[in-house]
Design a protein around this motif. Structure first.
Motif, mmCIF file in Angstrom:
data_model
loop_
_atom_site.group_PDB
_atom_site.id
_atom_site.type_symbol
_atom_site.label_atom_id
_atom_site.label_comp_id
_atom_site.label_asym_id
_atom_site.label_seq_id
_atom_site.Cartn_x
_atom_site.Cartn_y
_atom_site.Cartn_z
ATOM 1 N N ASN A 1 0.822 -1.212 0.000
ATOM 2 C CA ASN A 1 0.000 0.000 0.000
ATOM 3 C C ASN A 1 0.856 1.262 0.000
ATOM 4 O O ASN A 1 0.350 2.361 -0.226
ATOM 5 N N ASN A 2 2.155 1.122 0.254
ATOM 6 C CA ASN A 2 3.080 2.241 0.105
ATOM 7 C C ASN A 2 3.405 2.515 -1.362
ATOM 8 O O ASN A 2 3.831 3.620 -1.710
ATOM 9 N N VAL A 3 3.213 1.517 -2.204
ATOM 10 C CA VAL A 3 3.563 1.601 -3.622
ATOM 11 C C VAL A 3 2.357 1.958 -4.487
ATOM 12 O O VAL A 3 2.468 2.716 -5.443
ATOM 13 N N PHE A 4 1.197 1.421 -4.118
ATOM 14 C CA PHE A 4 -0.003 1.542 -4.946
ATOM 15 C C PHE A 4 -1.050 2.453 -4.311
ATOM 16 O O PHE A 4 -1.138 2.553 -3.088
ATOM 17 N N GLU A 5 -1.873 3.075 -5.168
ATOM 18 C CA GLU A 5 -2.942 3.952 -4.705
ATOM 19 C C GLU A 5 -4.183 3.770 -5.567
ATOM 20 O O GLU A 5 -4.087 3.487 -6.770
ATOM 21 N N GLY A 6 -5.341 3.967 -4.937
ATOM 22 C CA GLY A 6 -6.605 3.974 -5.653
ATOM 23 C C GLY A 6 -7.166 5.378 -5.747
ATOM 24 O O GLY A 6 -6.503 6.356 -5.385
ATOM 25 N N LEU A 7 -8.410 5.468 -6.187
ATOM 26 C CA LEU A 7 -9.046 6.786 -6.280
ATOM 27 C C LEU A 7 -9.209 7.414 -4.905
ATOM 28 O O LEU A 7 -9.194 8.636 -4.767
ATOM 29 N N SER B 1 -15.464 1.848 -0.619
ATOM 30 C CA SER B 1 -14.327 1.088 -0.095
ATOM 31 C C SER B 1 -13.642 0.274 -1.178
ATOM 32 O O SER B 1 -12.462 -0.052 -1.060
ATOM 33 N N THR B 2 -14.349 -0.048 -2.268
ATOM 34 C CA THR B 2 -13.724 -0.816 -3.344
ATOM 35 C C THR B 2 -12.704 0.020 -4.108
ATOM 36 O O THR B 2 -11.785 -0.532 -4.720
ATOM 37 N N LEU B 3 -12.851 1.336 -4.057
ATOM 38 C CA LEU B 3 -11.992 2.204 -4.860
ATOM 39 C C LEU B 3 -10.668 2.508 -4.178
ATOM 40 O O LEU B 3 -9.882 3.332 -4.648
ATOM 41 N N ILE B 4 -10.395 1.802 -3.078
ATOM 42 C CA ILE B 4 -9.048 1.764 -2.529
ATOM 43 C C ILE B 4 -8.165 0.889 -3.422
ATOM 44 O O ILE B 4 -6.943 1.040 -3.452
ATOM 45 N N GLU B 5 -8.810 -0.017 -4.186
ATOM 46 C CA GLU B 5 -8.061 -0.861 -5.117
ATOM 47 C C GLU B 5 -7.283 0.026 -6.086
ATOM 48 O O GLU B 5 -7.791 1.027 -6.580
ATOM 49 N N PRO B 6 -6.024 -0.344 -6.383
ATOM 50 C CA PRO B 6 -5.126 0.610 -7.034
ATOM 51 C C PRO B 6 -5.248 0.741 -8.543
ATOM 52 O O PRO B 6 -5.715 -0.157 -9.249
ATOM 53 N N ILE C 1 -6.378 -22.667 11.404
ATOM 54 C CA ILE C 1 -6.348 -21.471 12.243
ATOM 55 C C ILE C 1 -5.638 -20.371 11.468
ATOM 56 O O ILE C 1 -4.621 -20.604 10.821
ATOM 57 N N ILE C 2 -6.230 -19.193 11.509
ATOM 58 C CA ILE C 2 -5.697 -18.073 10.733
ATOM 59 C C ILE C 2 -6.197 -16.770 11.347
ATOM 60 O O ILE C 2 -7.161 -16.763 12.129
ATOM 61 N N GLY C 3 -5.552 -15.681 11.006
ATOM 62 C CA GLY C 3 -6.030 -14.363 11.396
ATOM 63 C C GLY C 3 -6.673 -13.689 10.202
ATOM 64 O O GLY C 3 -6.053 -13.560 9.146
ATOM 65 N N LEU C 4 -7.926 -13.282 10.338
ATOM 66 C CA LEU C 4 -8.652 -12.616 9.256
ATOM 67 C C LEU C 4 -8.575 -11.109 9.466
ATOM 68 O O LEU C 4 -9.060 -10.587 10.468
ATOM 69 N N ALA C 5 -7.962 -10.427 8.519
ATOM 70 C CA ALA C 5 -7.787 -8.981 8.643
ATOM 71 C C ALA C 5 -9.126 -8.267 8.557
ATOM 72 O O ALA C 5 -9.983 -8.615 7.745
ATOM 73 N N GLY C 6 -9.299 -7.256 9.394
ATOM 74 C CA GLY C 6 -10.504 -6.449 9.357
ATOM 75 C C GLY C 6 -10.527 -5.562 8.127
ATOM 76 O O GLY C 6 -9.500 -5.298 7.500
ATOM 77 N N LYS C 7 -11.697 -5.095 7.766
ATOM 78 C CA LYS C 7 -11.884 -4.256 6.588
ATOM 79 C C LYS C 7 -12.505 -2.928 6.985
ATOM 80 O O LYS C 7 -13.042 -2.770 8.089
ATOM 81 N N LEU C 8 -12.456 -1.975 6.073
ATOM 82 C CA LEU C 8 -13.021 -0.661 6.344
ATOM 83 C C LEU C 8 -14.533 -0.658 6.245
ATOM 84 O O LEU C 8 -15.209 0.105 6.930
ATOM 85 N N ASP C 9 -15.079 -1.505 5.388
ATOM 86 C CA ASP C 9 -16.527 -1.602 5.253
ATOM 87 C C ASP C 9 -16.967 -2.975 5.751
ATOM 88 O O ASP C 9 -16.320 -3.986 5.456
ATOM 89 N N PRO C 10 -18.067 -3.048 6.520
ATOM 90 C CA PRO C 10 -18.471 -4.335 7.100
ATOM 91 C C PRO C 10 -18.824 -5.392 6.063
ATOM 92 O O PRO C 10 -18.685 -6.592 6.334
ATOM 93 N N HIS C 11 -19.274 -4.965 4.892
ATOM 94 C CA HIS C 11 -19.620 -5.956 3.864
ATOM 95 C C HIS C 11 -18.420 -6.820 3.516
ATOM 96 O O HIS C 11 -18.543 -8.040 3.353
#
Length: 514
Positions: free
Chosen positions: A72-78, A172-177, A412-422
């Motif tokens: 995320n330091n390299v890529f950016e979205g809208l 939240s989808t437009l974080i995609e780069p 067993i795994i850790g599921l990263a949280g998201k910015l939008d609950p969907h």
């Protein structure tokens, strides 16, 4: 109408150092070393760690949280998000929404260049989002864009997305780069627009990024020259590297805190991460609710939190951390499955397993916390007759076999949280491609369908809170904890900032001199 500024994950401020659920005691954002009061230095190299190999350098093909945190330091979205979860403009400067909520029109920046020196144009933006959504005629690379029916350029700096239905998670989808059109080396030499550019990736060794001196957003220009993310999983090696000066900062386990707190700045905070003991509902006996409930009753989460992470964890009851704030359903007052061995044994007997059974847990070998937790789980389940055989597998194999293939009994795994609950709760929808739990529940599916279309925030929160309750009622998995991230930094290295979604923000880091 201007929309940027305000959509915030309420209570993301819980990311502040020292969570009240931390039974191991709070680490303060301070150090026993004499306080440094000198001026900020520009320049320098930061050497830190990442706990896994990148799953893919092409951001449109990457799913791993650790990879996104670095890249995320390299890529950016809208748009981008800040440390409180607010959406902010990035490659777009503003946007408007049509009265029916089906069209989003964005003003695109015209002063952006890619790391190869080429200007970012509307063609690159169209290419990127059509590639993700499948509107280029090929297979969609992201299910997040399934409601998008068209992406059209109105002029050279104005872009419109048309949706098939109202989609409350669309921003939240437009974080995609955005990536360069038709660039063919994204998987080996990635190019983005961000404040850092890619230098190198050495498998099993490191990813190196350098400051983008041509970065267009001078308010976010990095202070440091370079950051090296060393791929390290062995805690003793990380500890030795810190103490020898070979690392400048690193995420560490709680057991390393006593050896470091005298000479390093130590901080801790919840991650918006859910550690989950997942059960494959397509495999007997986990297709039986009574068996899943029995396993939940047999797990002492407090013992795991205290024994495995030294108390640095927030106990969970469903697939949500308190960091989700506004969307969070707090089930702690009426804990769904308090530790109760007799109840567990009774349920197993009712399900036809009075003597228990044997199963296998697949654990990614690069995560020591998950390995240690699996060992504790095995000891606990033995008390009710369940033999849990631990199988350590390489990270890439876990992604292919379990996450993508759903081929396992337990994991067993850790599921990263998201910015939008969907994005968090769609993972359990029947038709979701990576629903590796294999939950099939019509009521749950309808809640997720309702949630994505509901634009009233209060009503939408109620929908996702119902979804959280259903995950608990159905004992879909064992939701253990949000394991707090503990960061050790050299006293003269400042600025590490936690976020509610995967992001190691190197722009915030800086050194101070003596």
């Amino acid at each position: 109408m201007k929309k940027f500024l305000s959509l915030v994950l309420s209570c993301s401020m819980l990311l502040a150092v020292g969570c009240t659920n931390n039974t191991g005691g709070d680490l303060k954002a301070s150090t026993n070393v004499t306080a440094l009061t000198s001026e900020i230095q520009v320049g320098g190299i930061v050497r830190t760690t990442m706990p896994s190999e990148p799953d893919h350098l092409d951001p449109h093909l990457s799913a791993a949280a650790d990879t996104k945190a670095v890249m995320n330091n390299v890529f950016e979205g809208l748009i981008r998000f800040d440390e409180k979860g607010a959406f902010l403009p990035q490659l777009a400067t503003d946007y408007t929404v049509s009265a029916d909520g089906l069209q989003y029109t964005f003003d695109i920046r015209t002063d952006v260049t890619f790391h190869n020196g080429e200007p970012m144009t509307m063609d690159d933006v169209l290419y990127s989002y059509k590639r993700l959504s499948g509107l280029n005629g090929e297979t969609p690379l992201s299910s997040k864009f399934q409601s998008v029916t068209s992406i059209e350029a109105i002029d050279e700096d104005t872009l419109t997305f048309t949706l098939s239905n109202q989609d409350a998670s669309f921003l939240s989808t437009l974080i995609e780069p955005v990536i360069p059109k038709n660039y063919t080396e994204q998987s080996s030499k990635p190019i983005g627009t961000g404040p850092f550019s890619f230098v190198s990736y050495s498998p099993a060794k490191s990813i190196v990024l350098k400051r983008n001196d041509a970065y267009y957003d001078t308010t976010r220009m990095a202070s440091i020259d370079e950051i090296e993310f060393r791929i390290m999983t062995d805690e003793s090696s990380i500890l030795m590297a810190l103490k020898s000066g070979d690392l400048d900062m690193a995420q560490v386990l709680s057991m390393s805190v006593p050896a470091l707190e005298k000479d390093f700045t130590m901080t801790s905070f919840p991650q918006n991460m859910v550690q989950i003991f997942a059960l494959n509902h397509d495999i007997e006996p986990f297709n039986d609710l009574r068996v899943r409930q029995a396993i939940n009753y047999a797990i002492d989460k407090d013992l795991i939190i205290n024994g495995v992470v030294g108390g640095y964890g927030s106990k969970l009851y469903t697939n949500a951390s308190p960091v989700m704030g506004f969307w969070f359903n707090d089930l702690s007052e009426k804990e769904p499955y308090p530790y109760n061995l007799e109840k567990a044994k009774t349920l197993l007997e009712e399900a036809g397993f009075p003597n228990g059974f044997t199963t296998t847990i697949k654990v990614p070998s690069n995560y020591q916390t998950h390995i240690d937790t699996a060992q504790v789980l095995a000891d606990m389940l033995k008390q009710v007759g369940i033999t849990l055989n631990i199988e350590l597998i390489e990270w890439g194999t876990w992604l292919d076999t379990v996450y993508s293939g759903g081929n396992y009994e337990t994991t067993i795994i850790g599921l990263a949280g998201k910015l939008d609950p969907h994005e968090t709760f769609v993972r359990y929808q029947s038709e979701y491609a990576k629903n590796f739990y294999h939950l099939k529940n019509d009521t749950y599916d309808q809640l997720i369908a309702d949630g994505i279309h509901e634009t009233d925030l209060d009503k939408r929160a109620m929908i996702y809170q119902q979804a959280q309750q259903l995950l608990a009622d159905e004992a879909v998995a064992v939701y253990i904890m949000d394991p707090h991230l503990i960061m050790a930094s050299k006293p003269n290295l400042k600025g590490y900032t936690p976020y509610p979604a995967p992001y190691f923000d190197a722009t915030k880091l800086y050194y101070v001199g003596e």
